[in-house]
Design a protein around this motif. Structure first.
Motif, PDB file in Angstrom:
ATOM      1  N   ASP A  31       0.851  -1.181   0.000  1.00 42.57           N
ATOM      2  CA  ASP A  31       0.000   0.000   0.000  1.00 42.57           C
ATOM      3  C   ASP A  31       0.893   1.239   0.000  1.00 42.57           C
ATOM      4  O   ASP A  31       2.126   1.139  -0.037  1.00 42.57           O
ATOM      5  CB  ASP A  31      -0.951  -0.019   1.197  1.00 42.57           C
ATOM      6  CG  ASP A  31      -0.238  -0.007   2.545  1.00 42.57           C
ATOM      7  OD1 ASP A  31       1.019   0.025   2.571  1.00 42.57           O
ATOM      8  OD2 ASP A  31      -0.929  -0.036   3.577  1.00 42.57           O
ATOM      9  N   ALA A  32       0.276   2.419   0.028  1.00 44.62           N
ATOM     10  CA  ALA A  32       1.048   3.663  -0.056  1.00 44.62           C
ATOM     11  C   ALA A  32       2.058   3.772   1.084  1.00 44.62           C
ATOM     12  O   ALA A  32       3.185   4.229   0.885  1.00 44.62           O
ATOM     13  CB  ALA A  32       0.095   4.856  -0.038  1.00 44.62           C
ATOM     14  N   GLN A  33       1.665   3.336   2.269  1.00 46.41           N
ATOM     15  CA  GLN A  33       2.573   3.439   3.412  1.00 46.41           C
ATOM     16  C   GLN A  33       3.789   2.542   3.240  1.00 46.41           C
ATOM     17  O   GLN A  33       4.920   2.965   3.510  1.00 46.41           O
ATOM     18  CB  GLN A  33       1.832   3.083   4.701  1.00 46.41           C
ATOM     19  CG  GLN A  33       2.713   3.257   5.940  1.00 46.41           C
ATOM     20  CD  GLN A  33       1.953   3.009   7.230  1.00 46.41           C
ATOM     21  OE1 GLN A  33       0.809   2.573   7.222  1.00 46.41           O
ATOM     22  NE2 GLN A  33       2.587   3.293   8.343  1.00 46.41           N
ATOM     23  N   MET A  34       3.580   1.303   2.771  1.00 41.70           N
ATOM     24  CA  MET A  34       4.722   0.416   2.574  1.00 41.70           C
ATOM     25  C   MET A  34       5.655   0.964   1.497  1.00 41.70           C
ATOM     26  O   MET A  34       6.885   0.921   1.647  1.00 41.70           O
ATOM     27  CB  MET A  34       4.270  -0.999   2.205  1.00 41.70           C
ATOM     28  CG  MET A  34       5.454  -1.943   2.001  1.00 41.70           C
ATOM     29  SD  MET A  34       5.016  -3.631   1.512  1.00 41.70           S
ATOM     30  CE  MET A  34       4.571  -4.344   3.082  1.00 41.70           C
ATOM     31  N   ILE A  69      -4.741  -4.035  -4.171  1.00 45.97           N
ATOM     32  CA  ILE A  69      -5.918  -3.790  -5.018  1.00 45.97           C
ATOM     33  C   ILE A  69      -6.921  -2.876  -4.304  1.00 45.97           C
ATOM     34  O   ILE A  69      -7.535  -2.003  -4.921  1.00 45.97           O
ATOM     35  CB  ILE A  69      -6.604  -5.114  -5.409  1.00 45.97           C
ATOM     36  CG1 ILE A  69      -5.685  -5.948  -6.305  1.00 45.97           C
ATOM     37  CG2 ILE A  69      -7.930  -4.857  -6.112  1.00 45.97           C
ATOM     38  CD1 ILE A  69      -5.542  -5.461  -7.709  1.00 45.97           C
ATOM     39  N   LYS A  70      -7.082  -3.050  -2.997  1.00 49.45           N
ATOM     40  CA  LYS A  70      -8.014  -2.197  -2.243  1.00 49.45           C
ATOM     41  C   LYS A  70      -7.598  -0.734  -2.351  1.00 49.45           C
ATOM     42  O   LYS A  70      -8.438   0.164  -2.447  1.00 49.45           O
ATOM     43  CB  LYS A  70      -8.059  -2.634  -0.781  1.00 49.45           C
ATOM     44  CG  LYS A  70      -8.729  -3.981  -0.555  1.00 49.45           C
ATOM     45  CD  LYS A  70      -8.723  -4.345   0.910  1.00 49.45           C
ATOM     46  CE  LYS A  70      -9.368  -5.713   1.138  1.00 49.45           C
ATOM     47  NZ  LYS A  70      -9.308  -6.122   2.558  1.00 49.45           N
ATOM     48  N   MET A  71      -6.290  -0.498  -2.343  1.00 46.56           N
ATOM     49  CA  MET A  71      -5.781   0.867  -2.472  1.00 46.56           C
ATOM     50  C   MET A  71      -6.145   1.437  -3.843  1.00 46.56           C
ATOM     51  O   MET A  71      -6.517   2.602  -3.979  1.00 46.56           O
ATOM     52  CB  MET A  71      -4.266   0.875  -2.269  1.00 46.56           C
ATOM     53  CG  MET A  71      -3.601   2.226  -2.436  1.00 46.56           C
ATOM     54  SD  MET A  71      -1.796   2.092  -2.323  1.00 46.56           S
ATOM     55  CE  MET A  71      -1.431   1.095  -3.786  1.00 46.56           C
ATOM     56  N   MET A  72      -6.046   0.592  -4.883  1.00 44.99           N
ATOM     57  CA  MET A  72      -6.406   1.038  -6.234  1.00 44.99           C
ATOM     58  C   MET A  72      -7.872   1.441  -6.294  1.00 44.99           C
ATOM     59  O   MET A  72      -8.241   2.442  -6.909  1.00 44.99           O
ATOM     60  CB  MET A  72      -6.148  -0.080  -7.253  1.00 44.99           C
ATOM     61  CG  MET A  72      -4.699  -0.418  -7.479  1.00 44.99           C
ATOM     62  SD  MET A  72      -4.523  -1.651  -8.798  1.00 44.99           S
ATOM     63  CE  MET A  72      -2.884  -2.260  -8.474  1.00 44.99           C
ATOM     64  N   ALA A  80      -3.892  12.873  -8.960  1.00 42.32           N
ATOM     65  CA  ALA A  80      -2.953  13.311  -7.925  1.00 42.32           C
ATOM     66  C   ALA A  80      -2.505  12.137  -7.067  1.00 42.32           C
ATOM     67  O   ALA A  80      -1.314  11.987  -6.762  1.00 42.32           O
ATOM     68  CB  ALA A  80      -3.605  14.382  -7.057  1.00 42.32           C
ATOM     69  N   ASP A  81      -3.450  11.289  -6.649  1.00 41.26           N
ATOM     70  CA  ASP A  81      -3.113  10.108  -5.853  1.00 41.26           C
ATOM     71  C   ASP A  81      -2.218   9.173  -6.645  1.00 41.26           C
ATOM     72  O   ASP A  81      -1.237   8.639  -6.119  1.00 41.26           O
ATOM     73  CB  ASP A  81      -4.387   9.370  -5.433  1.00 41.26           C
ATOM     74  CG  ASP A  81      -5.211  10.160  -4.431  1.00 41.26           C
ATOM     75  OD1 ASP A  81      -4.654  11.080  -3.814  1.00 41.26           O
ATOM     76  OD2 ASP A  81      -6.407   9.853  -4.270  1.00 41.26           O
ATOM     77  N   PHE A  82      -2.566   8.963  -7.904  1.00 40.70           N
ATOM     78  CA  PHE A  82      -1.801   8.066  -8.756  1.00 40.70           C
ATOM     79  C   PHE A  82      -0.370   8.562  -8.924  1.00 40.70           C
ATOM     80  O   PHE A  82       0.587   7.804  -8.791  1.00 40.70           O
ATOM     81  CB  PHE A  82      -2.481   7.941 -10.124  1.00 40.70           C
ATOM     82  CG  PHE A  82      -1.650   7.234 -11.154  1.00 40.70           C
ATOM     83  CD1 PHE A  82      -1.536   5.845 -11.142  1.00 40.70           C
ATOM     84  CD2 PHE A  82      -0.952   7.947 -12.118  1.00 40.70           C
ATOM     85  CE1 PHE A  82      -0.748   5.191 -12.080  1.00 40.70           C
ATOM     86  CE2 PHE A  82      -0.175   7.298 -13.062  1.00 40.70           C
ATOM     87  CZ  PHE A  82      -0.068   5.917 -13.042  1.00 40.70           C
ATOM     88  N   THR A  83      -0.231   9.867  -9.219  1.00 46.59           N
ATOM     89  CA  THR A  83       1.110  10.440  -9.416  1.00 46.59           C
ATOM     90  C   THR A  83       1.947  10.307  -8.152  1.00 46.59           C
ATOM     91  O   THR A  83       3.134   9.986  -8.208  1.00 46.59           O
ATOM     92  CB  THR A  83       1.010  11.917  -9.831  1.00 46.59           C
ATOM     93  OG1 THR A  83       0.268  12.008 -11.055  1.00 46.59           O
ATOM     94  CG2 THR A  83       2.382  12.526 -10.049  1.00 46.59           C
ATOM     95  N   SER A  84       1.333  10.518  -7.001  1.00 43.36           N
ATOM     96  CA  SER A  84       2.035  10.385  -5.725  1.00 43.36           C
ATOM     97  C   SER A  84       2.532   8.955  -5.525  1.00 43.36           C
ATOM     98  O   SER A  84       3.681   8.737  -5.120  1.00 43.36           O
ATOM     99  CB  SER A  84       1.112  10.785  -4.577  1.00 43.36           C
ATOM    100  OG  SER A  84       1.734  10.564  -3.330  1.00 43.36           O
ATOM    101  N   GLN A 236       0.899   3.717 -17.499  1.00 43.74           N
ATOM    102  CA  GLN A 236      -0.033   3.250 -16.473  1.00 43.74           C
ATOM    103  C   GLN A 236      -1.198   4.216 -16.300  1.00 43.74           C
ATOM    104  O   GLN A 236      -2.343   3.794 -16.101  1.00 43.74           O
ATOM    105  CB  GLN A 236       0.727   3.075 -15.147  1.00 43.74           C
ATOM    106  CG  GLN A 236       0.142   2.057 -14.192  1.00 43.74           C
ATOM    107  CD  GLN A 236       0.326   0.634 -14.681  1.00 43.74           C
ATOM    108  OE1 GLN A 236      -0.169   0.258 -15.750  1.00 43.74           O
ATOM    109  NE2 GLN A 236       1.017  -0.173 -13.907  1.00 43.74           N
ATOM    110  N   LEU A 237      -0.928   5.515 -16.397  1.00 41.56           N
ATOM    111  CA  LEU A 237      -2.000   6.505 -16.291  1.00 41.56           C
ATOM    112  C   LEU A 237      -3.018   6.308 -17.419  1.00 41.56           C
ATOM    113  O   LEU A 237      -4.223   6.338 -17.184  1.00 41.56           O
ATOM    114  CB  LEU A 237      -1.431   7.924 -16.336  1.00 41.56           C
ATOM    115  CG  LEU A 237      -2.462   9.060 -16.259  1.00 41.56           C
ATOM    116  CD1 LEU A 237      -3.304   8.957 -14.989  1.00 41.56           C
ATOM    117  CD2 LEU A 237      -1.771  10.416 -16.339  1.00 41.56           C
TER     118      LEU A 237
END
Length: 263
Positions: A31-34, A69-72, A80-84, A236-237
């Protein structure tokens, strides 16, 4: 010394560092944190001249099932989330690729998607025969990221890398070894002991010279990896906005076979 994050653990003993992906309930899905913690961890190791070997493994039943997948689903396609997220992936991959140490991945259970990209970034990949190895982005209408295109090409060459990416099939550790995707295969339950033996061999070798060789090769390839990461982000975008991706995600959630239409 043990440095504890929330999603990973880093233990350093003399010249050996061991990093454990630690979201076992989610099969170490990233996930984003990992992603952020991995990037911070690898960047902190860039200036470490004491550690000469880094081992990466997964807690629980798997190495890593890939991106969460849950994060997606939660990000809902927000640019913005995707770019981050892609920036964090690029940060962790580039730091890892430049580490001044020999890196070894130990695979048991699943190593899929982004998890496989990370595993293949290692200098040496050791997997159990029964592991499930898959560059399976295609199953949800996406392209590999995390430098997956780069690392697949490095190990297989372009023609074979394209075929494996397009097929997205789940291979056993034995099949991945026979393909040339991983370096050593061991019986189920033996990956930790195999890594321990390999690490002891490394640490009793003239490892400083080995690290110099790594840095010569990686220095020549660094710009190519940077370019690949940028291309993966833009591709990917585009893919995240396709009907096929939405269908792939929906089918995954509903546990059914997707019906792709090439759009």
């Amino acid at each position: 010394m043990v440095k504890t994050f929330q999603t990973i653990n880093l233990e350093i003993t003399d010249r050996l560092a061991t990093l454990t992906l630690n979201r076992p309930k989610a099969m170490n899905a990233m996930d984003a944190q990992m992603m952020s913690e991995l990037a911070d961890c690898f960047e902190s190791l860039l200036s470490n001249r004491e550690v000469q070997v880094l081992v990466i493994k997964g807690e629980g039943r798997a190495f890593s099932a890939g991106g969460d997948i849950k994060m997606m689903l939660q990000s809902g396609g927000e640019v913005a989330d995707f770019t981050s997220l892609m920036n964090e992936i690029a940060r962790l991959v580039l730091a890892f690729y430049q580490l001044p140490m020999i890196t070894v991945a130990g695979i048991h259970g699943a190593a899929a998607g982004l998890g496989l990209s990370l595993a293949l970034a290692n200098d040496i990949v050791i997997a159990e025969e029964s592991s499930k190895v898959a560059m399976n982005f295609i199953g949800i209408g996406l392209v590999p990221d995390g430098g997956g295109h780069f690392f697949m090409k490095e190990r297989l060459g372009v023609p074979k890398a394209k075929q494996v990416i397009w097929q997205g099939k789940v291979m056993s550790g034995q099949e991945a070894y026979e393909l040339g995707l991983i370096d050593q295969v061991v019986p189920e339950g033996n990956v930790d002991s195999a890594i321990s033996q390999f690490v002891q061999k490394l640490l009793s070798s003239p490892i400083s010279a080995m690290i110099e060789t790594k840095q010569i090769y990686h220095g020549q390839k660094l710009q190519e990896l940077k370019d690949t990461l940028k291309l993966e982000e833009s591709a990917q975008l585009r893919m995240r906005q396709t009907e096929d991706h939405l269908e792939g995600i929906q089918a995954f959630v509903e546990k059914r076979k997707p019906e792709f239409k090439g759009r």
